[in-house]
Design an enzyme around this catalytic site. Sequence first.
Site, PDB file in Angstrom:
ATOM      1  CG  ASN A  49      10.166   4.816  -6.166  1.00 51.05           C
ATOM      2  OD1 ASN A  49      11.319   4.479  -5.924  1.00 51.05           O
ATOM      3  ND2 ASN A  49       9.215   4.842  -5.237  1.00 51.05           N
ATOM      4  NE  ARG A 159      -1.909   7.765   1.905  1.00 51.53           N
ATOM      5  CZ  ARG A 159      -1.040   7.080   1.161  1.00 51.53           C
ATOM      6  NH1 ARG A 159      -1.075   7.177  -0.162  1.00 51.53           N
ATOM      7  NH2 ARG A 159      -0.120   6.321   1.723  1.00 51.53           N
ATOM      8  CE1 TYR A 171       1.874   3.250  -1.146  1.00 50.60           C
ATOM      9  CE2 TYR A 171      -0.434   3.677  -0.636  1.00 50.60           C
ATOM     10  CZ  TYR A 171       0.820   4.134  -0.991  1.00 50.60           C
ATOM     11  OH  TYR A 171       1.023   5.464  -1.170  1.00 50.60           O
ATOM     12  CG  ASP A 229      -3.323   5.433  -2.748  1.00 47.56           C
ATOM     13  OD1 ASP A 229      -3.942   4.833  -3.653  1.00 47.56           O
ATOM     14  OD2 ASP A 229      -2.165   5.888  -2.894  1.00 47.56           O
ATOM     15  CG  HIS A 231      -1.051   1.787  -4.092  1.00 50.05           C
ATOM     16  ND1 HIS A 231      -0.043   1.019  -4.607  1.00 50.05           N
ATOM     17  CD2 HIS A 231      -0.530   3.013  -3.951  1.00 50.05           C
ATOM     18  CE1 HIS A 231       1.041   1.753  -4.759  1.00 50.05           C
ATOM     19  NE2 HIS A 231       0.771   2.981  -4.375  1.00 50.05           N
ATOM     20  CD  GLU A 255      -3.910   8.338  -4.377  1.00 49.48           C
ATOM     21  OE1 GLU A 255      -3.982   8.780  -3.217  1.00 49.48           O
ATOM     22  OE2 GLU A 255      -2.848   8.179  -4.981  1.00 49.48           O
ATOM     23  CD  GLU A 281       0.069   7.045  -7.073  1.00 52.44           C
ATOM     24  OE1 GLU A 281      -0.365   7.844  -6.238  1.00 52.44           O
ATOM     25  OE2 GLU A 281       0.668   6.009  -6.792  1.00 52.44           O
ATOM     26  NE  ARG A 302      -3.157  11.193  -5.835  1.00 48.55           N
ATOM     27  CZ  ARG A 302      -2.118  11.614  -5.142  1.00 48.55           C
ATOM     28  NH1 ARG A 302      -1.830  12.894  -5.044  1.00 48.55           N
ATOM     29  NH2 ARG A 302      -1.343  10.743  -4.528  1.00 48.55           N
ATOM     30  CG  HIS A 331       2.053  11.236  -7.105  1.00 49.02           C
ATOM     31  ND1 HIS A 331       2.993  10.465  -7.753  1.00 49.02           N
ATOM     32  CD2 HIS A 331       1.690  10.544  -6.007  1.00 49.02           C
ATOM     33  CE1 HIS A 331       3.193   9.363  -7.065  1.00 49.02           C
ATOM     34  NE2 HIS A 331       2.413   9.373  -6.007  1.00 49.02           N
ATOM     35  CD  GLU A 358       0.949  11.894  -2.016  1.00 49.01           C
ATOM     36  OE1 GLU A 358       1.057  11.989  -3.261  1.00 49.01           O
ATOM     37  OE2 GLU A 358       0.959  10.818  -1.414  1.00 49.01           O
ATOM     38  CD1 TRP A 421       2.686  -3.764  -3.519  1.00 45.80           C
ATOM     39  CD2 TRP A 421       3.242  -1.779  -4.394  1.00 45.80           C
ATOM     40  NE1 TRP A 421       3.177  -2.982  -2.503  1.00 45.80           N
ATOM     41  CE2 TRP A 421       3.516  -1.766  -3.012  1.00 45.80           C
ATOM     42  CE3 TRP A 421       3.495  -0.636  -5.153  1.00 45.80           C
ATOM     43  CZ2 TRP A 421       4.064  -0.646  -2.369  1.00 45.80           C
ATOM     44  CZ3 TRP A 421       4.032   0.474  -4.537  1.00 45.80           C
ATOM     45  CH2 TRP A 421       4.312   0.457  -3.140  1.00 45.80           C
TER      46      TRP A 421
HETATM   47  O1  KDG Z   1       6.657   5.212  -6.269  1.00 47.78           O
HETATM   48  C1  KDG Z   1       5.394   4.809  -5.871  1.00 47.78           C
HETATM   49  C2  KDG Z   1       4.816   5.844  -4.937  1.00 47.78           C
HETATM   50  O2  KDG Z   1       4.945   7.112  -5.501  1.00 47.78           O
HETATM   51  C3  KDG Z   1       3.354   5.584  -4.663  1.00 47.78           C
HETATM   52  O3  KDG Z   1       3.213   4.331  -4.094  1.00 47.78           O
HETATM   53  C4  KDG Z   1       2.852   6.663  -3.707  1.00 47.78           C
HETATM   54  O4  KDG Z   1       0.603   5.982  -4.126  1.00 47.78           O
HETATM   55  C5  KDG Z   1       1.390   6.810  -3.714  1.00 47.78           C
HETATM   56  C6  KDG Z   1       0.847   8.070  -3.211  1.00 47.78           C
HETATM   57  O5  KDG Z   1      -0.359   8.242  -3.306  1.00 47.78           O
HETATM   58  O6  KDG Z   1       1.628   8.884  -2.745  1.00 47.78           O
HETATM   59 MG    MG Z   2      -1.300   6.926  -4.579  1.00 39.16          MG
END
Ligand code: KDG
Ligand code: MG
Length: 421
Positions: A49, A159, A171, A229, A231, A255, A281, A302, A331, A358, A421
């Site tokens: 991504n 989630r 996010y 999450d 993040h 997560e 992830e 993940r 993921h 997921e 982020w």
């Molecule tokens: O590209 C970034 C996403 O894959 C991410 O932000 C998604 O954290 C994520 C998740 O748990 O699906």
């Molecule tokens: Mg995630």
Amino acid sequence: MTTEHPEEERHPVKIVAADVIVSSPDRNFVTLKITTEDGVTGLGDGTLNGRELSVASYLRDHVVPLLIGRDAHRIEDAWQFLYRSAYWRRGPVTMAAIAAVDVALWDIKAKAAGMPLYQLLGGASRTGIMAYGHASGRDLPELFDSIRRHLDEGYRSIRVQTSVPGINAVYGVASQPSADGRRYDYEPAQRIPLPAEEDWDTRSYLRHLPGVFEAVRNEFGPELPLLHDGHHRMTPIQAAKLGKALEPYDLFWLEDCTPAENQEALRLVRQHTTTPLAIGEVFNTVWDYQTLIREQLIDYVRSAVTHTGGITAMRKLLDFAAQYQIKSGIHGPTDISPVGMAAALHLDLAIHNFGIQEYMRHGALTNEVFRQSFTFVDGYLHPGEQPGLGVELDEEAAAKFPYVPAYLPFNRLQDGTVHDW
Ligand code: KDG
Ligand code: MG
């Protein structure tokens, strides 16, 4: 006893073409299509991504020339060759490219065997794959509606992501405004020329989140598995505090509570909380988990098949995790293409230490480009019974959607400091 080596009797099935297809139906995807001399094709996902073209170049410029003429059935050998012969190991671009090749070769092998891929991985260990969906809301009524909608769609694990008072963009919240006008949670990568700047304040988040989970438990009862999450935004001590504060609400997992390239951080978190932890992830090899798994600092792995070197590497990683009762939580956001998703589902069905999968739904245009055989019934996914992965790429449809530059957002704190982020 024969004196001939059996390998000499077996004719290799040569790879005659490998095409990299970049297309952007609802978002950008990088797909590798490998063709053998007997006309069998296999698909692999190399989508990264916001950095898609670097994987496309890595494949086109450096990997495809090495594939032509190789035996398509020597998957382990191809994996080791691509990993070791580059000299420069690991990293998301390299490992996504290796994953694309690996998954395409497994697709070919399973098609040649006339079996769905999960059969070659040992057959089904379960009848269906428990999936979790993404509910979110800017406030409690919106969040409750979103949870109810997901339950109506069949999800049995949810989630929960929420806005935080005083923060403009958080996010995972679907309905908050996105710079390119699209639904935010499913496509955090926005089709704009520069990454969108978002704001973050961990103390506000830590104050707000436990109350949200308390309200969700009061509304939906104790049974529903709930996930969250973080993040990558907390320090170890902040993550420990959150894990502890969430304990009464019995999360399935918390997560990415810290930016886990510092594996030792999880030791500190673990000492303070029994909230189960999921991480990985953004990891791309088994080495990224070495301490985490050996010291049992996490509960769920993940990694994505797409970002961690494909089926071959993921199988080894998850078998390693299994020795420590650590389970899978592969993921599966929309930036994993339907090809990467199908690979995950075959693995999920076959491994013993499956945890949860997921599942964010792809958009209608994506489903037009990638024809899929998987099913989602009563909260359970199944990859289907077609030989191979069960995904076909409609190249004409893909050609209608050329690459569009898109970036993930980034965070600044109130004083302007760039934050995770
Ligand atoms: O590209 C970034 C996403 O894959 C991410 O932000 C998604 O954290 C994520 C998740 O748990 O699906
Ligand atoms: Mg995630």
